[in-house]
Design an enzyme around this catalytic site. Sequence first.
Site, mmCIF file in Angstrom:
data_model
loop_
_atom_site.group_PDB
_atom_site.id
_atom_site.type_symbol
_atom_site.label_atom_id
_atom_site.label_comp_id
_atom_site.label_asym_id
_atom_site.label_seq_id
_atom_site.Cartn_x
_atom_site.Cartn_y
_atom_site.Cartn_z
ATOM 1 N N ASP A 10 -8.345 -8.483 6.796
ATOM 2 C CA ASP A 10 -7.147 -7.345 6.360
ATOM 3 C C ASP A 10 -7.304 -6.302 7.370
ATOM 4 O O ASP A 10 -8.261 -6.189 8.416
ATOM 5 C CB ASP A 10 -7.575 -6.896 4.844
ATOM 6 C CG ASP A 10 -6.609 -5.633 4.589
ATOM 7 O OD1 ASP A 10 -5.268 -6.087 4.493
ATOM 8 O OD2 ASP A 10 -6.884 -4.638 4.028
ATOM 9 N N SER A 11 -6.151 -5.641 7.175
ATOM 10 C CA SER A 11 -5.939 -4.332 8.042
ATOM 11 C C SER A 11 -7.224 -3.205 7.855
ATOM 12 O O SER A 11 -7.373 -2.251 8.782
ATOM 13 C CB SER A 11 -4.672 -3.686 7.861
ATOM 14 O OG SER A 11 -4.639 -3.137 6.502
ATOM 15 N N GLY A 43 0.839 -1.899 7.927
ATOM 16 C CA GLY A 43 2.122 -2.219 7.009
ATOM 17 C C GLY A 43 3.465 -1.121 7.517
ATOM 18 O O GLY A 43 4.568 -1.313 7.093
ATOM 19 N N CYS A 73 -4.341 -9.996 3.434
ATOM 20 C CA CYS A 73 -3.514 -9.071 3.732
ATOM 21 C C CYS A 73 -1.992 -9.440 3.665
ATOM 22 O O CYS A 73 -1.640 -10.357 4.343
ATOM 23 C CB CYS A 73 -3.707 -8.641 5.305
ATOM 24 S SG CYS A 73 -2.697 -7.535 6.054
ATOM 25 N N THR A 75 0.688 -7.926 4.473
ATOM 26 C CA THR A 75 1.372 -7.551 5.522
ATOM 27 C C THR A 75 1.376 -8.575 6.962
ATOM 28 O O THR A 75 2.319 -9.265 7.246
ATOM 29 C CB THR A 75 1.087 -6.316 6.217
ATOM 30 O OG1 THR A 75 1.119 -5.297 5.071
ATOM 31 C CG2 THR A 75 1.887 -5.853 7.441
ATOM 32 N N GLU A 154 -7.029 4.432 2.111
ATOM 33 C CA GLU A 154 -7.923 4.583 3.228
ATOM 34 C C GLU A 154 -8.505 5.852 3.393
ATOM 35 O O GLU A 154 -9.803 5.788 3.871
ATOM 36 C CB GLU A 154 -7.260 4.093 4.781
ATOM 37 C CG GLU A 154 -6.821 2.810 4.768
ATOM 38 C CD GLU A 154 -7.968 1.619 5.122
ATOM 39 O OE1 GLU A 154 -9.070 2.076 5.792
ATOM 40 O OE2 GLU A 154 -7.796 0.621 4.767
ATOM 41 N N CYS A 187 0.256 -5.610 -2.093
ATOM 42 C CA CYS A 187 -0.846 -5.416 -0.900
ATOM 43 C C CYS A 187 -2.164 -5.371 -1.372
ATOM 44 O O CYS A 187 -2.461 -4.802 -2.580
ATOM 45 C CB CYS A 187 -0.292 -3.846 -0.510
ATOM 46 S SG CYS A 187 -1.241 -3.096 0.747
ATOM 47 N N HIS A 189 -4.667 -3.512 -0.757
ATOM 48 C CA HIS A 189 -5.043 -2.098 -1.170
ATOM 49 C C HIS A 189 -4.985 -1.844 -2.543
ATOM 50 O O HIS A 189 -5.474 -0.791 -3.078
ATOM 51 C CB HIS A 189 -4.603 -1.197 -0.107
ATOM 52 C CG HIS A 189 -5.086 -1.088 1.227
ATOM 53 N ND1 HIS A 189 -4.970 -2.294 2.199
ATOM 54 C CD2 HIS A 189 -5.993 -0.369 1.954
ATOM 55 C CE1 HIS A 189 -5.560 -1.938 3.444
ATOM 56 N NE2 HIS A 189 -6.234 -0.607 3.150
HETATM 57 N N1 DGL Z 1 -3.618 -4.639 2.872
HETATM 58 C C1 DGL Z 1 -2.532 -5.010 3.586
HETATM 59 C C2 DGL Z 1 -1.667 -5.749 2.816
HETATM 60 O O1 DGL Z 1 -2.106 -6.473 1.968
HETATM 61 C C3 DGL Z 1 -2.106 -4.008 4.324
HETATM 62 C C4 DGL Z 1 -1.978 -2.562 4.465
HETATM 63 C C5 DGL Z 1 -1.762 -1.714 5.521
HETATM 64 O O2 DGL Z 1 -2.598 -1.739 6.349
HETATM 65 O O3 DGL Z 1 -0.595 -0.970 5.526
HETATM 66 O O4 DGL Z 1 -0.469 -5.693 3.088
#
Ligand code: DGL
Length: 266
Positions: A10-11, A43, A73, A75, A154, A187, A189
């Site tokens: 993931d990011s 994102g 992730c 994105t 984050e 997402c 997160h």
């Molecule tokens: N957690 C990620 C997702 O599912 C990326 C979030 C991000 O870095 O903007 O899209």
Amino acid sequence: MDDRPIGIFDSGVGGLTSINAFSEVLPHESIIYFGDTARAPYGTKSPRTVRAFSVEIADFLVCQGAKMLVAACNTTSSIALDAIRAKQPGMPVQGIIEPCAEKIARECTEDNSIGVIATPVTVGSKAYETYIHRLNPNLKVHAQACPAFVPLIESGAYENGGMDTTVKHTLDDFIKSNDIDTLVLGCTHYPIIRGIIEKLYPGITIIDPSFALAERVKSVLKEEGLAASEWPGRRTFYASDLSQKFLGVIDLLGISGDYVLEQHRL
Ligand code: DGL
């Protein structure tokens, strides 16, 4: 039997929200996780940058011996899977959107009003709508970009009630005007703030795509003859910035048992 690890990425901290689903559905599989915390969020970046970063992570995980790549992730899953597959021919690559969208297409009806909340890149890609409508073209799907959520998550802002106002500001009108009854956390997160969303919008069915993802990975491993043998899997968590926040999310999610933590800059 193949005891090499699954590479999950993931990011940043978001993909950690999938780890408990993997531990439950695939307890014998070893996992190497990579969170690109030094470069998150993805994102709000350009699709080209997201593709380049995602391909770099995939290369790293393959070098670490991954037998399969899993984008926890949305994105990355919305726009970068083809680029990863082109760079890693023969390697199974699974994204998080498709299995969740297929479950929604099978289980929801035309009476539902489905909301997908996600990053601007994911919303711009229309990946959820495309996968859902491929199987069930009549479902009502509405998408809302939430660019403020990931930077706040984050930074740990969910801890002190610091996100309620932003969540309300972003979602109130979307949920009311579209009469949303089913909300997809598009997402990885967002499960970290699931409690806030549930408190603000009681009665809405919330869908976290992680279990559909883990179930799909289980099927792929079986089909490809890549499933691990019967012993508890090992887990290694890499972050490009191994901060207290990263460790805090591991604690918050109750990720238990033995694991190794490493910092690795790409
Ligand atoms: N957690 C990620 C997702 O599912 C990326 C979030 C991000 O870095 O903007 O899209």
